[in-house]
Write a protein that holds these residues in place. Structure first.
Motif, PDB file in Angstrom:
ATOM      1  N   ALA A   1       0.978  -0.980   0.123  1.00 46.19           N
ATOM      2  CA  ALA A   1      -0.065  -0.078  -0.019  1.00 46.19           C
ATOM      3  C   ALA A   1       0.909   1.098   0.100  1.00 46.19           C
ATOM      4  O   ALA A   1       2.091   1.152   0.658  1.00 46.19           O
ATOM      5  CB  ALA A   1      -1.036   0.164   1.316  1.00 46.19           C
TER       6      ALA A   1
ATOM      7  N   ASP B   1      -2.946   3.420   1.478  1.00 50.13           N
ATOM      8  CA  ASP B   1      -3.144   2.824   2.704  1.00 50.13           C
ATOM      9  C   ASP B   1      -4.335   3.223   3.336  1.00 50.13           C
ATOM     10  O   ASP B   1      -4.569   4.360   4.010  1.00 50.13           O
ATOM     11  CB  ASP B   1      -1.857   3.187   3.552  1.00 50.13           C
ATOM     12  CG  ASP B   1      -2.106   2.304   4.771  1.00 50.13           C
ATOM     13  OD1 ASP B   1      -3.040   1.701   5.167  1.00 50.13           O
ATOM     14  OD2 ASP B   1      -0.810   2.042   5.493  1.00 50.13           O
TER      15      ASP B   1
ATOM     16  N   LYS C   1      -5.591   2.436   5.988  1.00 50.33           N
ATOM     17  CA  LYS C   1      -5.452   2.721   7.302  1.00 50.33           C
ATOM     18  C   LYS C   1      -4.909   4.052   7.764  1.00 50.33           C
ATOM     19  O   LYS C   1      -5.324   4.773   8.995  1.00 50.33           O
ATOM     20  CB  LYS C   1      -4.547   1.762   8.161  1.00 50.33           C
ATOM     21  CG  LYS C   1      -5.104   0.606   8.030  1.00 50.33           C
ATOM     22  CD  LYS C   1      -4.177  -0.423   8.875  1.00 50.33           C
ATOM     23  CE  LYS C   1      -4.474  -2.002   8.678  1.00 50.33           C
ATOM     24  NZ  LYS C   1      -3.717  -2.571   7.934  1.00 50.33           N
TER      25      LYS C   1
ATOM     26  N   PHE D   1      -6.510   6.631   6.081  1.00 54.89           N
ATOM     27  CA  PHE D   1      -7.732   7.694   5.944  1.00 54.89           C
ATOM     28  C   PHE D   1      -8.243   8.089   7.394  1.00 54.89           C
ATOM     29  O   PHE D   1      -8.240   7.308   8.347  1.00 54.89           O
ATOM     30  CB  PHE D   1      -9.085   6.821   5.436  1.00 54.89           C
ATOM     31  CG  PHE D   1      -8.752   6.389   3.974  1.00 54.89           C
ATOM     32  CD1 PHE D   1      -7.553   6.436   3.424  1.00 54.89           C
ATOM     33  CD2 PHE D   1     -10.026   6.301   3.192  1.00 54.89           C
ATOM     34  CE1 PHE D   1      -7.481   6.051   1.879  1.00 54.89           C
ATOM     35  CE2 PHE D   1      -9.835   6.033   1.535  1.00 54.89           C
ATOM     36  CZ  PHE D   1      -8.683   5.903   1.068  1.00 54.89           C
TER      37      PHE D   1
ATOM     38  N   PRO E   1     -10.919   0.259  -7.424  1.00 54.38           N
ATOM     39  CA  PRO E   1     -12.217  -0.217  -6.511  1.00 54.38           C
ATOM     40  C   PRO E   1     -12.711   0.819  -5.605  1.00 54.38           C
ATOM     41  O   PRO E   1     -13.461   0.500  -4.718  1.00 54.38           O
ATOM     42  CB  PRO E   1     -11.540  -1.333  -5.706  1.00 54.38           C
ATOM     43  CG  PRO E   1     -10.096  -1.001  -5.687  1.00 54.38           C
ATOM     44  CD  PRO E   1      -9.668  -0.188  -6.999  1.00 54.38           C
TER      45      PRO E   1
ATOM     46  N   ILE F   1     -15.794   6.110  -2.153  1.00 58.14           N
ATOM     47  CA  ILE F   1     -14.928   7.207  -2.672  1.00 58.14           C
ATOM     48  C   ILE F   1     -14.843   7.149  -4.234  1.00 58.14           C
ATOM     49  O   ILE F   1     -15.235   6.262  -4.894  1.00 58.14           O
ATOM     50  CB  ILE F   1     -13.620   7.316  -1.855  1.00 58.14           C
ATOM     51  CG1 ILE F   1     -12.860   6.112  -1.972  1.00 58.14           C
ATOM     52  CG2 ILE F   1     -13.749   7.823  -0.260  1.00 58.14           C
ATOM     53  CD1 ILE F   1     -11.694   6.058  -1.297  1.00 58.14           C
TER      54      ILE F   1
ATOM     55  N   PHE G   1     -12.631  -3.597   6.472  1.00 60.23           N
ATOM     56  CA  PHE G   1     -11.831  -4.353   7.624  1.00 60.23           C
ATOM     57  C   PHE G   1     -12.460  -5.451   8.145  1.00 60.23           C
ATOM     58  O   PHE G   1     -11.956  -6.458   8.535  1.00 60.23           O
ATOM     59  CB  PHE G   1     -11.396  -3.241   8.508  1.00 60.23           C
ATOM     60  CG  PHE G   1     -10.236  -2.396   7.753  1.00 60.23           C
ATOM     61  CD1 PHE G   1      -9.006  -3.022   7.589  1.00 60.23           C
ATOM     62  CD2 PHE G   1     -10.319  -1.428   7.552  1.00 60.23           C
ATOM     63  CE1 PHE G   1      -8.218  -2.230   6.848  1.00 60.23           C
ATOM     64  CE2 PHE G   1      -9.343  -0.294   7.027  1.00 60.23           C
ATOM     65  CZ  PHE G   1      -8.208  -0.950   6.560  1.00 60.23           C
TER      66      PHE G   1
ATOM     67  N   ARG H   1     -12.375  -8.775   6.486  1.00 58.82           N
ATOM     68  CA  ARG H   1     -11.267  -9.509   6.698  1.00 58.82           C
ATOM     69  C   ARG H   1     -10.992 -10.054   8.073  1.00 58.82           C
ATOM     70  O   ARG H   1     -10.208 -10.954   8.348  1.00 58.82           O
ATOM     71  CB  ARG H   1     -10.110  -8.660   6.360  1.00 58.82           C
ATOM     72  CG  ARG H   1     -10.020  -8.743   4.805  1.00 58.82           C
ATOM     73  CD  ARG H   1      -9.239  -7.328   4.042  1.00 58.82           C
ATOM     74  NE  ARG H   1      -9.223  -7.341   2.760  1.00 58.82           N
ATOM     75  CZ  ARG H   1     -10.322  -7.184   1.749  1.00 58.82           C
ATOM     76  NH1 ARG H   1     -11.391  -6.805   2.362  1.00 58.82           N
ATOM     77  NH2 ARG H   1     -10.272  -7.244   0.556  1.00 58.82           N
TER      78      ARG H   1
HETATM   79  N1  T1G Z   1      -4.842  -0.355   2.791  1.00 57.84           N
HETATM   80  C1  T1G Z   1      -4.261  -0.993   3.941  1.00 57.84           C
HETATM   81  N2  T1G Z   1      -4.299  -2.286   4.096  1.00 57.84           N
HETATM   82  C2  T1G Z   1      -4.922  -3.187   3.375  1.00 57.84           C
HETATM   83  C3  T1G Z   1      -5.234  -2.538   1.926  1.00 57.84           C
HETATM   84  C4  T1G Z   1      -4.932  -1.172   1.752  1.00 57.84           C
HETATM   85  N3  T1G Z   1      -5.352  -0.436   0.467  1.00 57.84           N
HETATM   86  N4  T1G Z   1      -5.207  -3.729   1.119  1.00 57.84           N
HETATM   87  C5  T1G Z   1      -5.289  -4.635   1.845  1.00 57.84           C
HETATM   88  N5  T1G Z   1      -5.023  -4.558   3.265  1.00 57.84           N
HETATM   89  C6  T1G Z   1      -4.796  -5.230   4.359  1.00 57.84           C
HETATM   90  C7  T1G Z   1      -5.943  -6.016   4.460  1.00 57.84           C
HETATM   91  O1  T1G Z   1      -6.575  -5.361   5.570  1.00 57.84           O
HETATM   92  C8  T1G Z   1      -5.298  -7.241   5.329  1.00 57.84           C
HETATM   93  O2  T1G Z   1      -5.061  -6.971   6.542  1.00 57.84           O
HETATM   94  C9  T1G Z   1      -4.079  -7.643   4.602  1.00 57.84           C
HETATM   95  O3  T1G Z   1      -3.931  -6.480   3.686  1.00 57.84           O
HETATM   96  C10 T1G Z   1      -4.352  -8.503   3.350  1.00 57.84           C
HETATM   97  O4  T1G Z   1      -5.302  -8.279   2.526  1.00 57.84           O
HETATM   98  C11 T1G Z   1      -5.704   7.563  -3.950  1.00 57.84           C
HETATM   99  C12 T1G Z   1      -8.140   6.563  -2.469  1.00 57.84           C
HETATM  100  C13 T1G Z   1      -4.644  -6.382  -2.781  1.00 57.84           C
HETATM  101  C14 T1G Z   1      -6.251  -7.791  -3.798  1.00 57.84           C
HETATM  102  O5  T1G Z   1      -9.389  -1.141  -2.131  1.00 57.84           O
HETATM  103  O6  T1G Z   1      -8.514  -5.488  -2.562  1.00 57.84           O
HETATM  104  O7  T1G Z   1      -6.333   3.628  -3.531  1.00 57.84           O
HETATM  105  O8  T1G Z   1      -6.464  -8.610   7.722  1.00 57.84           O
HETATM  106  O9  T1G Z   1      -6.654 -10.527   2.755  1.00 57.84           O
HETATM  107  O10 T1G Z   1      -6.905 -11.650  -0.503  1.00 57.84           O
HETATM  108  O11 T1G Z   1      -7.321   6.735  -5.635  1.00 57.84           O
HETATM  109  O12 T1G Z   1      -6.171  -6.583  -0.203  1.00 57.84           O
HETATM  110  O13 T1G Z   1      -4.171  -9.272   7.333  1.00 57.84           O
HETATM  111  O14 T1G Z   1      -4.420  -7.362   8.808  1.00 57.84           O
HETATM  112  O15 T1G Z   1      -7.642  -8.651   1.198  1.00 57.84           O
HETATM  113  O16 T1G Z   1      -4.107 -11.332  -0.886  1.00 57.84           O
HETATM  114  C15 T1G Z   1      -7.747   1.170  -3.248  1.00 57.84           C
HETATM  115  C16 T1G Z   1      -7.919  -3.362  -1.366  1.00 57.84           C
HETATM  116  C17 T1G Z   1      -7.503   1.964  -1.858  1.00 57.84           C
HETATM  117  C18 T1G Z   1      -7.706  -2.452  -2.611  1.00 57.84           C
HETATM  118  C19 T1G Z   1      -5.097  -8.563  -1.824  1.00 57.84           C
HETATM  119  N6  T1G Z   1      -7.366  -0.099  -3.199  1.00 57.84           N
HETATM  120  N7  T1G Z   1      -7.322  -4.570  -1.269  1.00 57.84           N
HETATM  121  O17 T1G Z   1      -5.835  -9.412  -1.627  1.00 57.84           O
HETATM  122  O18 T1G Z   1      -5.470 -10.171   0.781  1.00 57.84           O
HETATM  123  S1  T1G Z   1      -8.349   3.485  -2.282  1.00 57.84           S
HETATM  124  C20 T1G Z   1      -8.135  -1.194  -2.583  1.00 57.84           C
HETATM  125  C21 T1G Z   1      -7.636  -5.455  -1.826  1.00 57.84           C
HETATM  126  C22 T1G Z   1      -7.116   4.186  -3.229  1.00 57.84           C
HETATM  127  C23 T1G Z   1      -6.538   6.382  -4.372  1.00 57.84           C
HETATM  128  C24 T1G Z   1      -7.489   5.684  -3.592  1.00 57.84           C
HETATM  129  C25 T1G Z   1      -6.760  -6.681  -1.773  1.00 57.84           C
HETATM  130  C26 T1G Z   1      -5.748  -7.156  -2.613  1.00 57.84           C
HETATM  131  P1  T1G Z   1      -5.093  -8.289   7.538  1.00 57.84           P
HETATM  132  P2  T1G Z   1      -6.528  -9.464   1.937  1.00 57.84           P
HETATM  133  P3  T1G Z   1      -5.644 -10.957  -0.611  1.00 57.84           P
END
Ligand code: T1G
Length: 661
Positions: free
Chosen positions: A30, A69, A71, A73, A129, A135, A275, A278
């Motif tokens: 992240a 990240d 977290k 936010f 996503p 958002i 969260f 998960r």
């Molecule tokens: N930030 C912080 N923690 C995250 C995270 C993230 N983006 N993505 C995953 N985690 C943590 C999750 O809580 C878990 O923690 C661990 O990583 C493993 O995740 C500016 C505003 C990448 C496909 O929405 O879709 O970018 O439970 O079990 O099945 O425009 O995680 O182990 O403590 O899901 O291998 C946009 C979200 C952010 C992606 C991996 N991004 N993540 O899947 O593992 S907003 C997302 C996923 C943004 C910009 C904007 C999936 C994954 P813990 P997991 P996985």
């Protein structure tokens, strides 16, 4: 040249005169403040390093960059901000190529879009996503993606939040090439770019003259699925603006929208669910328990539920043995499974080759001894205690000693089923939701004697199916049906007190449920709950309030959709208010001398939410649910509770100072 660290999670090495920058921030790379500052430092370094002709950006492990990240936010922002980093990449004087080794999501996708080229590995995926978090993309996604792939495809991807895998990414024009060694190929591409004018995505004109009807259709498709949420519509507005605003204006509008939505209750709710989903499959102290490998799954019973479970296990790569009582029943079970797989092929979710591969891993049989090969047996037979205990008793003599036994009961006590076996420690509940090949939710029931290793194996198995496990303890109806019964009871109290089914359903639907509770009951059929009420009649507390309206409807043959009439009438299949139902309700009120009064939609919702929360609180107190978030996850994924409200427990916490939700 040596390995150079730029921050805790960003480092680089010169390879073939190209600076290969690696982001290593487990678990998903992240874009934390440390990563952002590391990237800026790497860019600064290369800008003044004559020995480096370009940059390749890649992620360590199996992810490229999982996004901002989440977290961070809600916390004070730390410089440099992501848009700044991304603009620096796009404007950079030397070629920057992304070697997309895994998921490039959200901000990760935005980083890749700003690079001058993109090489994808076989496991790559791209997605924005953000709408799933309430958002919109906040670092140029809505402005750069349409410039690369056009408005229609961008509305589809950004509006739905879905990710595309390597093949589709290439077809859409997101990637310059596929390689088994994306870093090596990206270095070669950087060399190719050297000395040439760099392709800066932000200055590309949006492909002109896209068919306006196709744009409207893509928009309508997204909006139809985003009832009650504001982020998808905002995202579409921003994507469409790329045809009207220049990049700078577009980015400013996007950022302002992002910041506004980031502070919305919709986003807080969806982040909570991210969260909570998960956390729901985690049990304290359980990670130490080693889980057993589950390759061959036996499914006993191939009705609607059993065949759905079999399909789900097959499509996730397991071998499946489906057991029925007779060869004829086994043959029709096989036909049902094949038909479900065919349906997935027709809808594009499975290829024809994938279906054939699934069928090659399926064995249907009427011989119980065939279950000896099973690592896990899932029972999906008729929900009757005698039928189930007989089966479990017989299984003891058939399956291997290390096989796990799971019951898919909805309402029976799995401890009673487990007690029929010689070794109840190997029994666990796996409560799938129908249709089991589609619904993600599975309540994993930790029975009184379930061994930690068995629970851990069941959780790993459910996750391996691509589903969402929520651990719960034993109680009638587990988490979901307990809460459903509680608010159904409250809804019926309100009927007696003066509300009508259509008023209660309208309040639920306006709140964001896809369908009100009475319409849902009609769809599911009223007879199962009727049979349960009759069974419970003898033991029911005579002092407890009991609403007889549903019984009257069933007695009149109104068993729901299937019989053409239930809480509503269905002429031509269309839900219609039926004066006969109103008459039954009025008669029930009169029989109890209840003076009918009116309810506002807010009052209806407030009473229903309170019923859910009171039941949820009791489940927490009894240890049936471990966390309030688990209840929210179940209600959203199994019962149509609107995700953007965060679930009943979250909504109650948010609204605790307000008189009505
Ligand atoms: N930030 C912080 N923690 C995250 C995270 C993230 N983006 N993505 C995953 N985690 C943590 C999750 O809580 C878990 O923690 C661990 O990583 C493993 O995740 C500016 C505003 C990448 C496909 O929405 O879709 O970018 O439970 O079990 O099945 O425009 O995680 O182990 O403590 O899901 O291998 C946009 C979200 C952010 C992606 C991996 N991004 N993540 O899947 O593992 S907003 C997302 C996923 C943004 C910009 C904007 C999936 C994954 P813990 P997991 P996985």
């Amino acid at each position: 040249m040596a390995h150079i660290p730029f921050s805790k999670s960003v480092s680089a090495r010169l390879r073939d005169s190209v600076f290969v920058v690696v982001i290593d921030n487990p678990p998903v790379n992240a874009l934390s403040a440390d990563v952002r500052s590391g990237l800026m430092a790497a860019l600064d370094h290369v800008a003044s390093l004559d020995a480096a002709t370009g940059i390749v950006l890649t992620g360590a492990g199996s992810t490229f960059i999982g996004g901002a990240d989440i977290k961070e936010f809600g916390k004070p922002s730390v410089e440099p901000m992501l848009p700044e980093v991304i603009e620096r990449i796009e404007a950079f004087g030397k070629p920057v190529v992304a070697a997309v080794n895994g998921a490039a999501l959200g901000g990760g996708c935005e980083v890749a879009l700003a690079c001058h080229g993109r090489i994808v590995g076989e496991k790559a995926s791209f997605g924005l996503p953000e709408v799933k978090l309430g958002i919109v993309p906040g670092a140029g996604g809505t402005q750069r993606l349409p410039r690369l792939i056009g408005l229609v495809a961008a509305i589809d991807l950004i509006g739905s939040g879905r990710a595309v895998k390597t093949g589709e990414a290439v077809a859409l024009g997101l990637a310059d090439g596929i390689a088994t060694d994306p870093v090596g190929a990206a270095i070669a591409l950087a060399h190719e770019f050297t000395g040439k004018p760099l392709r800066r995505t932000g200055v590309i004109c949006v492909p002109p003259a896209e068919d306006p009807a196709a744009v409207s259709a893509a928009e309508a498709k997204v909006l139809a699925k985003s009832r009650g949420q504001s982020a998808p519509a905002e995202a579409i507005r921003l994507v469409k603006a790329t045809g009207e605003l220049d990049l700078r204006q577009g980015l400013a509008e996007e950022r302002a929208t992002f910041l506004r939505l980031r502070d919305s209750s919709e986003s807080a709710a969806l982040r909570h669910i991210f969260f909570a989903e998960r956390a729901a499959g985690k049990v304290e102290g359980l990670d130490k328990a080693s889980s057993r490998k589950i390759e061959t799954v036996a499914v006993v019973g191939t009705g609607l539920m059993g065949s759905g479970i079999a399909v789900s296990a097959l499509t996730s790569g397991h071998r499946v043995i489906a057991l029925e009582q007779t060869p004829e029943a086994a043959a029709s079970g096989k036909a049902r499974i094949a038909e479900t797989l065919d349906k997935s092929v027709r809808s594009g979710r499975l290829t024809a080759g994938g279906r054939d591969d699934c069928l090659a891993r399926l064995q249907t049989t009427a011989e119980a001894k065939d279950l000896v090969k099973a690592d896990l047996v899932i029972e999906a037979v008729f929900d009757d205690l005698t039928v189930k205990t007989d089966l479990f008793r017989r299984l003891d003599g058939i399956v291997r000693a290390d096989a796990i036994l799971a019951t898919n009961t909805s309402y029976l006590n799995p401890d009673a089923i487990a007690a029929a076996t010689a070794d109840p420690s190997r029994v666990v509940g796996l409560h799938f939701f129908s249709p089991a090949n589609v619904m993600r939710l599975v309540e994993v029931v930790d029975c009184a004697k379930t061994a930690p290793e068995v629970l851990a194996s069941a959780l790993a198995f459910v996750k391996g199916l691509g589903k969402l496990p929520v651990v719960c303890g034993v109680t009638e109806g587990f988490i979901g049906n307990s809460i459903f019964s509680a608010y159904r009871r409250e809804a019926e109290f309100m009927l007696e007190d003066g509300a009508l089914p259509q008023e209660i359903d309208a309040a639920l639907e306006a709140y964001g449920f896809p369908m009100g509770i009475f319409a849902v009951n009609d769809m599911a059929g009223l007879e199962i709950a009727w049979a349960r009420r009759k069974r419970q009649a003898a033991t029911r507390d005579p002092a407890a309030r009991y609403v007889e309206i549903a019984d009257r409807l069933c007695e009149a043959g109104r068993l729901g959709h299937k019989s053409g009439r239930g809480w509503y009438a269905y002429p031509d299949g269309k839900r219609t208010i039926d004066p006969e139902v109103t008459a039954v309700i009025e008669a029930a009120r009169a029989a109890k001398n209840i003076a009918s009064r009116s309810f506002t939609p807010a009052e209806i919702m407030s009473r229903l939410l309170k019923a859910m929360v009171d039941e949820g609180t009791a489940l927490l107190a009894d240890g049936v649910a471990a966390r309030p978030g688990d209840i929210d996850v179940v209600m959203i994924n199994g019962y149509g509770f609107p995700a953007h409200r965060g679930g009943p427990m979250f909504a109650a916490e948010q609204n605790k100072d307000q008189p009505h939700a």
